[in-house]
Each structure stands twice: as C-alpha cells, then as structure tokens.
Design a protein around this motif. Structure first.
Motif, PDB file in Angstrom:
ATOM      1  N   VAL A  40     -25.400 -30.861 -23.031  1.00  0.00           N
ATOM      2  CA  VAL A  40     -24.381 -31.313 -23.914  1.00  0.00           C
ATOM      3  C   VAL A  40     -23.280 -31.307 -22.865  1.00  0.00           C
ATOM      4  CG1 VAL A  40     -22.604 -30.712 -25.564  1.00  0.00           C
ATOM      5  CG2 VAL A  40     -25.150 -30.660 -26.272  1.00  0.00           C
ATOM      6  N   VAL A  41     -23.082 -30.009 -22.056  1.00  0.00           N
ATOM      7  CA  VAL A  41     -21.853 -30.042 -21.132  1.00  0.00           C
ATOM      8  C   VAL A  41     -21.923 -31.043 -20.210  1.00  0.00           C
ATOM      9  CG1 VAL A  41     -20.966 -28.594 -19.565  1.00  0.00           C
ATOM     10  CG2 VAL A  41     -21.456 -27.643 -21.711  1.00  0.00           C
ATOM     11  N   THR A  42     -23.049 -31.562 -19.607  1.00  0.00           N
ATOM     12  CA  THR A  42     -23.352 -32.477 -18.714  1.00  0.00           C
ATOM     13  C   THR A  42     -22.966 -33.795 -19.257  1.00  0.00           C
ATOM     14  OG1 THR A  42     -25.037 -31.114 -17.734  1.00  0.00           O
ATOM     15  CG2 THR A  42     -24.963 -33.603 -17.001  1.00  0.00           C
ATOM     16  N   THR A  43     -23.319 -34.067 -20.360  1.00  0.00           N
ATOM     17  CA  THR A  43     -23.070 -35.342 -21.220  1.00  0.00           C
ATOM     18  C   THR A  43     -21.653 -35.616 -21.187  1.00  0.00           C
ATOM     19  OG1 THR A  43     -25.253 -35.349 -22.273  1.00  0.00           O
ATOM     20  CG2 THR A  43     -23.246 -36.824 -22.843  1.00  0.00           C
ATOM     21  N   ALA A  44     -20.865 -34.581 -21.663  1.00  0.00           N
ATOM     22  CA  ALA A  44     -19.496 -34.595 -21.899  1.00  0.00           C
ATOM     23  C   ALA A  44     -18.653 -34.712 -20.434  1.00  0.00           C
ATOM     24  CB  ALA A  44     -18.920 -33.258 -22.458  1.00  0.00           C
ATOM     25  N   ILE A  45     -19.329 -34.288 -19.354  1.00  0.00           N
ATOM     26  CA  ILE A  45     -18.643 -34.712 -17.904  1.00  0.00           C
ATOM     27  C   ILE A  45     -19.026 -35.985 -17.412  1.00  0.00           C
ATOM     28  CG2 ILE A  45     -18.692 -33.780 -15.799  1.00  0.00           C
ATOM     29  CD1 ILE A  45     -19.002 -30.745 -16.571  1.00  0.00           C
ATOM     30  N   THR A  46     -20.116 -36.251 -17.702  1.00  0.00           N
ATOM     31  CA  THR A  46     -20.623 -37.476 -16.782  1.00  0.00           C
ATOM     32  C   THR A  46     -20.804 -38.768 -17.497  1.00  0.00           C
ATOM     33  OG1 THR A  46     -23.314 -37.006 -17.294  1.00  0.00           O
ATOM     34  CG2 THR A  46     -22.302 -36.016 -15.137  1.00  0.00           C
ATOM     35  N   GLY A  51     -12.817 -44.324 -15.412  1.00  0.00           N
ATOM     36  CA  GLY A  51     -11.433 -44.271 -15.540  1.00  0.00           C
ATOM     37  C   GLY A  51     -10.775 -43.206 -16.619  1.00  0.00           C
ATOM     38  N   LEU A  52     -11.740 -42.603 -17.534  1.00  0.00           N
ATOM     39  CA  LEU A  52     -11.344 -41.955 -18.327  1.00  0.00           C
ATOM     40  C   LEU A  52     -11.570 -40.293 -17.874  1.00  0.00           C
ATOM     41  CD1 LEU A  52     -10.558 -41.315 -21.532  1.00  0.00           C
ATOM     42  CD2 LEU A  52     -13.069 -41.298 -22.087  1.00  0.00           C
ATOM     43  N   TYR A  53     -10.317 -39.842 -17.763  1.00  0.00           N
ATOM     44  CA  TYR A  53     -10.406 -38.332 -17.097  1.00  0.00           C
ATOM     45  C   TYR A  53     -10.290 -37.362 -18.309  1.00  0.00           C
ATOM     46  CZ  TYR A  53      -8.869 -40.986 -13.161  1.00  0.00           C
ATOM     47  OH  TYR A  53      -8.723 -41.986 -11.954  1.00  0.00           O
ATOM     48  N   LEU A  54     -10.813 -36.190 -17.800  1.00  0.00           N
ATOM     49  CA  LEU A  54     -11.144 -34.970 -18.816  1.00  0.00           C
ATOM     50  C   LEU A  54      -9.606 -34.716 -19.633  1.00  0.00           C
ATOM     51  CD1 LEU A  54     -13.489 -32.835 -17.105  1.00  0.00           C
ATOM     52  CD2 LEU A  54     -13.803 -34.043 -18.931  1.00  0.00           C
ATOM     53  N   ASP A  55      -8.673 -35.173 -19.046  1.00  0.00           N
ATOM     54  CA  ASP A  55      -7.391 -35.016 -19.825  1.00  0.00           C
ATOM     55  C   ASP A  55      -6.893 -36.015 -20.552  1.00  0.00           C
ATOM     56  OD1 ASP A  55      -6.742 -36.876 -17.854  1.00  0.00           O
ATOM     57  OD2 ASP A  55      -4.814 -35.860 -17.753  1.00  0.00           O
ATOM     58  N   ARG A  56      -7.859 -37.103 -20.766  1.00  0.00           N
ATOM     59  CA  ARG A  56      -7.762 -38.059 -21.667  1.00  0.00           C
ATOM     60  C   ARG A  56      -8.930 -38.149 -22.912  1.00  0.00           C
ATOM     61  NH1 ARG A  56      -3.280 -38.955 -22.916  1.00  0.00           N
ATOM     62  NH2 ARG A  56      -4.007 -40.871 -23.672  1.00  0.00           N
ATOM     63  N   VAL A  57      -9.726 -37.246 -22.733  1.00  0.00           N
ATOM     64  CA  VAL A  57     -10.912 -37.470 -23.598  1.00  0.00           C
ATOM     65  C   VAL A  57     -10.436 -36.929 -25.077  1.00  0.00           C
ATOM     66  CG1 VAL A  57     -12.829 -37.178 -21.845  1.00  0.00           C
ATOM     67  CG2 VAL A  57     -11.779 -35.146 -22.932  1.00  0.00           C
ATOM     68  N   ALA A  59      -9.888 -34.666 -28.272  1.00  0.00           N
ATOM     69  CA  ALA A  59      -9.927 -33.076 -28.400  1.00  0.00           C
ATOM     70  C   ALA A  59     -11.228 -32.576 -28.692  1.00  0.00           C
ATOM     71  CB  ALA A  59      -8.873 -32.768 -29.150  1.00  0.00           C
ATOM     72  N   PHE A  60     -12.023 -33.092 -29.598  1.00  0.00           N
ATOM     73  CA  PHE A  60     -13.624 -32.767 -29.960  1.00  0.00           C
ATOM     74  C   PHE A  60     -14.133 -32.495 -28.579  1.00  0.00           C
ATOM     75  CE2 PHE A  60     -17.661 -33.249 -31.497  1.00  0.00           C
ATOM     76  CZ  PHE A  60     -18.076 -31.941 -31.987  1.00  0.00           C
ATOM     77  N   THR A  61     -14.246 -33.666 -27.996  1.00  0.00           N
ATOM     78  CA  THR A  61     -15.039 -33.772 -26.677  1.00  0.00           C
ATOM     79  C   THR A  61     -14.589 -32.505 -25.829  1.00  0.00           C
ATOM     80  OG1 THR A  61     -15.489 -36.232 -26.788  1.00  0.00           O
ATOM     81  CG2 THR A  61     -15.912 -34.986 -24.765  1.00  0.00           C
ATOM     82  N   TRP A  62     -13.470 -32.229 -25.531  1.00  0.00           N
ATOM     83  CA  TRP A  62     -12.780 -31.293 -24.772  1.00  0.00           C
ATOM     84  C   TRP A  62     -13.449 -29.702 -25.293  1.00  0.00           C
ATOM     85  CZ3 TRP A  62     -11.237 -29.919 -20.067  1.00  0.00           C
ATOM     86  CH2 TRP A  62     -10.597 -28.960 -20.033  1.00  0.00           C
ATOM     87  N   ALA A  63     -13.049 -29.652 -26.550  1.00  0.00           N
ATOM     88  CA  ALA A  63     -13.395 -28.686 -27.188  1.00  0.00           C
ATOM     89  C   ALA A  63     -15.027 -28.260 -26.846  1.00  0.00           C
ATOM     90  CB  ALA A  63     -13.104 -28.707 -28.729  1.00  0.00           C
ATOM     91  N   THR A  64     -15.873 -29.351 -27.315  1.00  0.00           N
ATOM     92  CA  THR A  64     -17.170 -29.142 -27.018  1.00  0.00           C
ATOM     93  C   THR A  64     -17.612 -28.754 -25.598  1.00  0.00           C
ATOM     94  OG1 THR A  64     -17.820 -30.778 -28.773  1.00  0.00           O
ATOM     95  CG2 THR A  64     -19.376 -30.347 -27.481  1.00  0.00           C
ATOM     96  N   LEU A  65     -17.006 -29.357 -24.612  1.00  0.00           N
ATOM     97  CA  LEU A  65     -17.046 -29.024 -23.274  1.00  0.00           C
ATOM     98  C   LEU A  65     -16.725 -27.426 -23.085  1.00  0.00           C
ATOM     99  CD1 LEU A  65     -17.674 -29.866 -20.407  1.00  0.00           C
ATOM    100  CD2 LEU A  65     -15.377 -30.539 -20.068  1.00  0.00           C
TER     101      LEU A  65
END
Length: 171
Positions: A40-46, A51-57, A59-65
């Motif tokens: 799950v963490v690898t999927t959220a990162i890769t 062009g979609l940086y982690l600060d633009r994902v 909030a649920f994706t960030w929270a899951t990460l």
C-alpha cells in the motif's frame, strides 16, 4: 490464532504447546500485514500521475501513506516481542517475556498506543477530503492539514509507546 485461543493457548493461555502456536500465529499475521502495508505504501508513493508531488495528493492518500508507514515501523516491534516471548516460553524464561501472566502486557501496548493512532490517521484524511468536497471549497491551508496528519503519525511512534518497559512514564 483462533484455534490456539479455542484450546486455551492464546496469549497467556494455560496449554504450553497451544500457547506456542498462538504466539507463532501472531508472528505470521504480523508478517502478512507488513507485506500488505508495504504494498500500500509503495503504491501511494510510486503510482502517482507524472508531476503529482506528495504535497498535492489527496489527503486520504497522504493519510494512508502516513498510517501505513506507522504500521510498517511498529509491527516489526510486535513481531520481535512475540518471538522473544516464544523463545522464553519454549526454552525457559531468562526474562519475564515468556511468563504467561506477562504476555498480554507485552503486546497490549500495540492495541493501546501506536496502532490506535495508525488506524485514526486515515480517518483524518477522509474527514479532510469529505469536508472539502461537501463545502465545494478548496482547502486553503492544505499544507497545514497534511502537516497535521504527518505530525499525528510521527508522534504516534516512540519509546513511550511500550508501557511494559517504561511504567514510570505512564503518569
């Protein structure tokens, strides 16, 4: 684990071999969870759009990460504790880890501190995304929201999280 509990061999159970079975089944469950969470963490990162940086994902994706990272960091500690309990219980108890009366104290920190917060972190992401959707307004302080979720995850992990070893810190 269910079979071990049914035959009085769960954590702190009375039957020696069933207790060993229960402890080893916990280690198996932890390994399965760590493998799943790593996915799950690898999927959220890769697997983000280019062009979609982690600060633009979202909030649920960030929270899951963040929540998945907390679990990946804390679950191996549980596996280590349970393996140490199993060795002490199986081959004699040089420490108090293997004593059936203390076994629940060894693993109860997991359900009391870090994992409760790790489960709560994705709900913070859901709340942030749902509020933004229901109001129809973009989050003005998106960085603050993501920072709060990240800080909540970081603060949920720490040496204070195992009261068996640090009973004085329990105030």
């Amino acid at each position: 684990f269910i079979v071990a509990n049914c035959i009085d061999g769960g954590i702190g159970g009375g039957r020696v071999h069933a207790n060993d079975l229960g402890l080893l089944s916990i280690v198996g469950m932890v390994l399965a969870l760590v493998i799943g969470l790593t996915t799950v963490v690898t999927t959220a990162i890769t697997l983000r759009t280019r062009g979609l940086y982690l600060d633009r994902v979202p909030a649920f994706t960030w929270a899951t990460l963040v929540g998945g990272s907390v679990w990946v960091l804390t679950l191996p500690v549980l596996a280590g504790n349970v393996l140490l309990m199993w060795v002490d219980h199986r081959y004699g108890a040089p420490s108090s880890f293997g004593v059936p009366g203390d076994q629940w104290l060894q693993v109860s920190w997991l359900t009391g501190q870090p994992q409760v917060y790790a489960v709560a972190v994705p709900f913070l992401g859901i709340i942030a995304d749902v509020l933004a959707t229901l109001t129809g307004v973009r989050q003005a302080n998106r960085g603050v929201v993501l920072g709060f979720i990240g800080a909540f995850g970081v603060l949920s992990v720490g040496a204070w999280a195992q009261p068996f070893f640090f009973q004085d810190a329990q105030g």
